[in-house]
Design a protein around this motif. Structure first.
Motif, PDB file in Angstrom:
ATOM      1  N   ALA A  70       0.844  -1.199   0.000  1.00  0.00           N
ATOM      2  CA  ALA A  70       0.000   0.000   0.000  1.00  0.00           C
ATOM      3  C   ALA A  70       0.876   1.245   0.000  1.00  0.00           C
ATOM      4  CB  ALA A  70      -0.898  -0.018   1.244  1.00  0.00           C
ATOM      5  N   ASN A  71       0.648   2.143  -0.973  1.00  0.00           N
ATOM      6  CA  ASN A  71       1.546   3.293  -1.065  1.00  0.00           C
ATOM      7  C   ASN A  71       0.910   4.551  -1.630  1.00  0.00           C
ATOM      8  OD1 ASN A  71       1.224   2.545  -3.715  1.00  0.00           O
ATOM      9  ND2 ASN A  71       3.386   2.191  -4.137  1.00  0.00           N
ATOM     10  N   ILE A  72      -0.413   4.587  -1.756  1.00  0.00           N
ATOM     11  CA  ILE A  72      -1.064   5.782  -2.289  1.00  0.00           C
ATOM     12  C   ILE A  72      -0.736   7.004  -1.434  1.00  0.00           C
ATOM     13  CG2 ILE A  72      -3.299   6.926  -2.576  1.00  0.00           C
ATOM     14  CD1 ILE A  72      -2.730   5.171  -4.907  1.00  0.00           C
ATOM     15  N   ASP A  73      -0.782   6.844  -0.106  1.00  0.00           N
ATOM     16  CA  ASP A  73      -0.482   7.982   0.767  1.00  0.00           C
ATOM     17  C   ASP A  73       0.972   8.423   0.628  1.00  0.00           C
ATOM     18  OD1 ASP A  73       0.290   5.567   1.882  1.00  0.00           O
ATOM     19  OD2 ASP A  73      -0.209   6.117   3.939  1.00  0.00           O
ATOM     20  N   VAL A  74       1.877   7.464   0.404  1.00  0.00           N
ATOM     21  CA  VAL A  74       3.297   7.791   0.222  1.00  0.00           C
ATOM     22  C   VAL A  74       3.494   8.591  -1.066  1.00  0.00           C
ATOM     23  CG1 VAL A  74       5.624   6.848  -0.114  1.00  0.00           C
ATOM     24  CG2 VAL A  74       4.051   5.760   1.500  1.00  0.00           C
ATOM     25  N   LEU A  75       2.822   8.188  -2.136  1.00  0.00           N
ATOM     26  CA  LEU A  75       2.939   8.903  -3.410  1.00  0.00           C
ATOM     27  C   LEU A  75       2.435  10.339  -3.298  1.00  0.00           C
ATOM     28  CD1 LEU A  75       1.721   6.131  -5.905  1.00  0.00           C
ATOM     29  CD2 LEU A  75       4.044   7.030  -5.704  1.00  0.00           C
ATOM     30  N   MET A  76       1.501  10.570  -2.369  1.00  0.00           N
ATOM     31  CA  MET A  76       0.970  11.911  -2.166  1.00  0.00           C
ATOM     32  C   MET A  76       1.763  12.700  -1.143  1.00  0.00           C
ATOM     33  SD  MET A  76      -3.193  11.612  -2.243  1.00  0.00           S
ATOM     34  CE  MET A  76      -3.376  10.161  -1.211  1.00  0.00           C
ATOM     35  N   GLY A  77       2.618  12.008  -0.385  1.00  0.00           N
ATOM     36  CA  GLY A  77       3.337  12.688   0.686  1.00  0.00           C
ATOM     37  C   GLY A  77       2.422  13.066   1.838  1.00  0.00           C
ATOM     38  N   VAL A  78       1.350  12.262   2.034  1.00  0.00           N
ATOM     39  CA  VAL A  78       0.366  12.535   3.079  1.00  0.00           C
ATOM     40  C   VAL A  78       0.312  11.347   4.024  1.00  0.00           C
ATOM     41  CG1 VAL A  78      -2.065  12.988   3.571  1.00  0.00           C
ATOM     42  CG2 VAL A  78      -1.026  13.938   1.507  1.00  0.00           C
ATOM     43  N   SER A  79       0.426  11.603   5.313  1.00  0.00           N
ATOM     44  CA  SER A  79       0.326  10.514   6.278  1.00  0.00           C
ATOM     45  C   SER A  79      -1.113  10.356   6.729  1.00  0.00           C
ATOM     46  CB  SER A  79       1.217  10.787   7.502  1.00  0.00           C
ATOM     47  OG  SER A  79       0.839  11.994   8.126  1.00  0.00           O
ATOM     48  N   SER A  80      -1.484   9.122   7.050  1.00  0.00           N
ATOM     49  CA  SER A  80      -2.865   8.838   7.431  1.00  0.00           C
ATOM     50  C   SER A  80      -2.894   8.072   8.752  1.00  0.00           C
ATOM     51  CB  SER A  80      -3.542   8.019   6.332  1.00  0.00           C
ATOM     52  OG  SER A  80      -4.837   7.659   6.723  1.00  0.00           O
ATOM     53  N   PRO A  81      -3.618   8.573   9.737  1.00  0.00           N
ATOM     54  CA  PRO A  81      -3.654   7.890  11.039  1.00  0.00           C
ATOM     55  C   PRO A  81      -4.505   6.628  11.054  1.00  0.00           C
ATOM     56  CG  PRO A  81      -5.076   9.811  11.088  1.00  0.00           C
ATOM     57  CD  PRO A  81      -4.382   9.828   9.761  1.00  0.00           C
ATOM     58  N   TYR A  82      -5.444   6.525  10.114  1.00  0.00           N
ATOM     59  CA  TYR A  82      -6.363   5.393  10.118  1.00  0.00           C
ATOM     60  C   TYR A  82      -6.432   4.747   8.741  1.00  0.00           C
ATOM     61  CZ  TYR A  82      -7.893   8.054  14.193  1.00  0.00           C
ATOM     62  OH  TYR A  82      -7.923   8.764  15.370  1.00  0.00           O
ATOM     63  N   VAL A 238       7.956  11.649 -14.405  1.00  0.00           N
ATOM     64  CA  VAL A 238       7.168  10.802 -13.507  1.00  0.00           C
ATOM     65  C   VAL A 238       8.015  10.273 -12.346  1.00  0.00           C
ATOM     66  CG1 VAL A 238       5.836   8.672 -13.312  1.00  0.00           C
ATOM     67  CG2 VAL A 238       5.444  10.220 -15.244  1.00  0.00           C
ATOM     68  N   PRO A 239       9.184   9.632 -12.599  1.00  0.00           N
ATOM     69  CA  PRO A 239       9.998   9.199 -11.460  1.00  0.00           C
ATOM     70  C   PRO A 239      10.510  10.353 -10.602  1.00  0.00           C
ATOM     71  CG  PRO A 239      11.154   8.848 -13.550  1.00  0.00           C
ATOM     72  CD  PRO A 239       9.738   9.179 -13.886  1.00  0.00           C
ATOM     73  N   LYS A 240      10.698  11.510 -11.202  1.00  0.00           N
ATOM     74  CA  LYS A 240      11.107  12.683 -10.410  1.00  0.00           C
ATOM     75  C   LYS A 240      10.014  13.046  -9.408  1.00  0.00           C
ATOM     76  CE  LYS A 240      13.932  14.837 -14.062  1.00  0.00           C
ATOM     77  NZ  LYS A 240      14.035  16.001 -14.981  1.00  0.00           N
ATOM     78  N   ALA A 241       8.778  12.981  -9.852  1.00  0.00           N
ATOM     79  CA  ALA A 241       7.655  13.294  -8.967  1.00  0.00           C
ATOM     80  C   ALA A 241       7.530  12.275  -7.841  1.00  0.00           C
ATOM     81  CB  ALA A 241       6.360  13.355  -9.773  1.00  0.00           C
ATOM     82  N   VAL A 242       7.781  10.986  -8.166  1.00  0.00           N
ATOM     83  CA  VAL A 242       7.726   9.933  -7.145  1.00  0.00           C
ATOM     84  C   VAL A 242       8.739  10.217  -6.040  1.00  0.00           C
ATOM     85  CG1 VAL A 242       8.099   7.491  -6.686  1.00  0.00           C
ATOM     86  CG2 VAL A 242       6.842   8.185  -8.728  1.00  0.00           C
ATOM     87  N   LYS A 243       9.930  10.634  -6.416  1.00  0.00           N
ATOM     88  CA  LYS A 243      10.969  10.954  -5.427  1.00  0.00           C
ATOM     89  C   LYS A 243      10.570  12.149  -4.568  1.00  0.00           C
ATOM     90  CE  LYS A 243      14.832   9.080  -8.125  1.00  0.00           C
ATOM     91  NZ  LYS A 243      16.091   9.398  -8.867  1.00  0.00           N
ATOM     92  N   LYS A 244       9.850  13.078  -5.169  1.00  0.00           N
ATOM     93  CA  LYS A 244       9.394  14.259  -4.427  1.00  0.00           C
ATOM     94  C   LYS A 244       8.189  13.943  -3.538  1.00  0.00           C
ATOM     95  CE  LYS A 244      10.559  17.694  -8.043  1.00  0.00           C
ATOM     96  NZ  LYS A 244      11.119  18.834  -7.299  1.00  0.00           N
ATOM     97  N   GLN A 245       7.564  12.777  -3.750  1.00  0.00           N
ATOM     98  CA  GLN A 245       6.319  12.387  -3.091  1.00  0.00           C
ATOM     99  C   GLN A 245       5.199  13.381  -3.402  1.00  0.00           C
ATOM    100  OE1 GLN A 245       8.319  11.355   0.952  1.00  0.00           O
ATOM    101  NE2 GLN A 245       6.386  10.203   0.885  1.00  0.00           N
ATOM    102  N   VAL A 246       5.174  13.790  -4.666  1.00  0.00           N
ATOM    103  CA  VAL A 246       4.134  14.687  -5.172  1.00  0.00           C
ATOM    104  C   VAL A 246       3.605  14.059  -6.464  1.00  0.00           C
ATOM    105  CG1 VAL A 246       3.586  16.990  -6.037  1.00  0.00           C
ATOM    106  CG2 VAL A 246       5.294  16.718  -4.227  1.00  0.00           C
ATOM    107  N   PRO A 247       2.294  13.936  -6.634  1.00  0.00           N
ATOM    108  CA  PRO A 247       1.758  13.377  -7.879  1.00  0.00           C
ATOM    109  C   PRO A 247       2.304  14.130  -9.086  1.00  0.00           C
ATOM    110  CG  PRO A 247       0.014  13.619  -6.256  1.00  0.00           C
ATOM    111  CD  PRO A 247       1.216  14.290  -5.676  1.00  0.00           C
TER     112      PRO A 247
END
Length: 294
Positions: A70-82, A238-247
């Motif tokens: 699971a990595n959608i939150d990682v790709l967005m650079g957003v942490s999720s408590p639940y 695209v890979p540059k954005a992944v490294k930045k954790q920004v879509p």
């Protein structure tokens, strides 16, 4: 991380929008995104596709249904408590676990919870179904980003959704594994509406050649139509954005991948979803999901 005040505001917004959308009679399209193997850019597609739909005025919820990766939150650079685990354990409601990402897109973070769908008790099953049922008519699109390959959990989402987008690349192993997944699902005699995305194509010619090859084989050996949703270029941003954790559609709005994903989203939005009994939004999804689990 979203604080308590933000979380409560989000829950109130979601609840208030629900009544309006039901009054307007909006339908909810249930879409599963999957792939035959990992590493083809499936989650990146799911995220940026959802953001493009959001830009087109669609209200979108992304379920990160990938159990192990699971990595959608990682790709967005957003942490999720639940995540879904907290819902299945009846510790949180559906509104509690919905988080807000960039540009207002909503998401539910992944975790071990989806694996637990196989072994729910009757009480947990009732609670889960009741909670998910509350989403009926609330979103224009609910998108399940599954794990690669064909696990029991992935089968549930593929066969319960109205539409399944399968992501491949022009690499022979990716094509072979994508076809194998389609073949296995078809052999189970499930009426699944597949659509194809060819990712990381060198150009339109390569993307079309890959899609034509898969469509021909699916038609010849499975008697299955495999419409093409689009081709995404092999874009260095695209890979540059992944490294930045920004879509990538946010980090590089002018890049070719962003323009292409928007064209794909427009095409998807312009074509109605699946029709018939299976198209009954969230209710139809729940019926198929849990009928299959018995």
């Amino acid at each position: 991380m979203i604080n308590n005040d933000q979380a409560e505001a989000l829950r109130n917004l979601v609840r208030n929008n629900a009544a309006t959308m039901r009054e307007e009679g909006r339908a909810t399209r249930i879409v599963t995104v999957t792939s035959g193997k990992g590493g083809v850019g499936k989650s990146n597609f799911s995220l940026n596709f959802s953001l493009a739909l959001q830009q087109l005025g669609k209200k979108v919820l992304i379920f990160d249904a990938d159990i192990g990766m699971a990595n959608i939150d990682v790709l967005m650079g957003v942490s999720s408590p639940y995540n879904l685990y907290h819902l299945l354990k009846q510790e949180k409601t559906i509104w509690d676990i919905i988080q807000e990402g960039p540009h207002g897109v909503h998401f539910i973070a992944g975790g071990s919870g989806f694996k637990d769908l196989v072994d729910l008790t009757a009480a947990q099953l009732d609670y889960f179904a009741e909670q998910i049922g509350r989403l009926h008519g609330e979103y224009d699109v609910i998108l399940f980003d599954t794990g690669a390959g064909l696990s029991k959990e992935t089968i549930k989402f593929i066969t319960a959704a109205q539409e399944t987008i399968i992501v491949t690349t022009p690499e022979p192993t990716s094509i072979t594994d994508a076809y194998a997944l389609i073949k296995m699902v078809t052999a189970m005699e499930h009426d699944v509406k597949f659509k194809l995305i060819v990712n990381r194509a060198a150009d339109v010619k390569e993307g079309k050649a890959t899609a034509d090859k898969m469509a021909l084989v699916a038609q010849r050996f499975l008697n299955l139509e495999l419409p093409v949703l689009g081709f995404l270029p092999d874009d260095p941003n695209v890979p540059k954005a992944v490294k930045k954790q920004v879509p990538f559609s946010i980090a590089f709005p002018g890049t070719v991948a962003t323009k292409t994903i928007m064209d794909i989203a427009k095409q998807f939005a312009d074509v109605p979803g699946a029709t018939g009994a299976a198209s009954n939004g969230v209710k139809g999804f729940l019926h198929k999901m849990f009928r299959l689990s018995k």
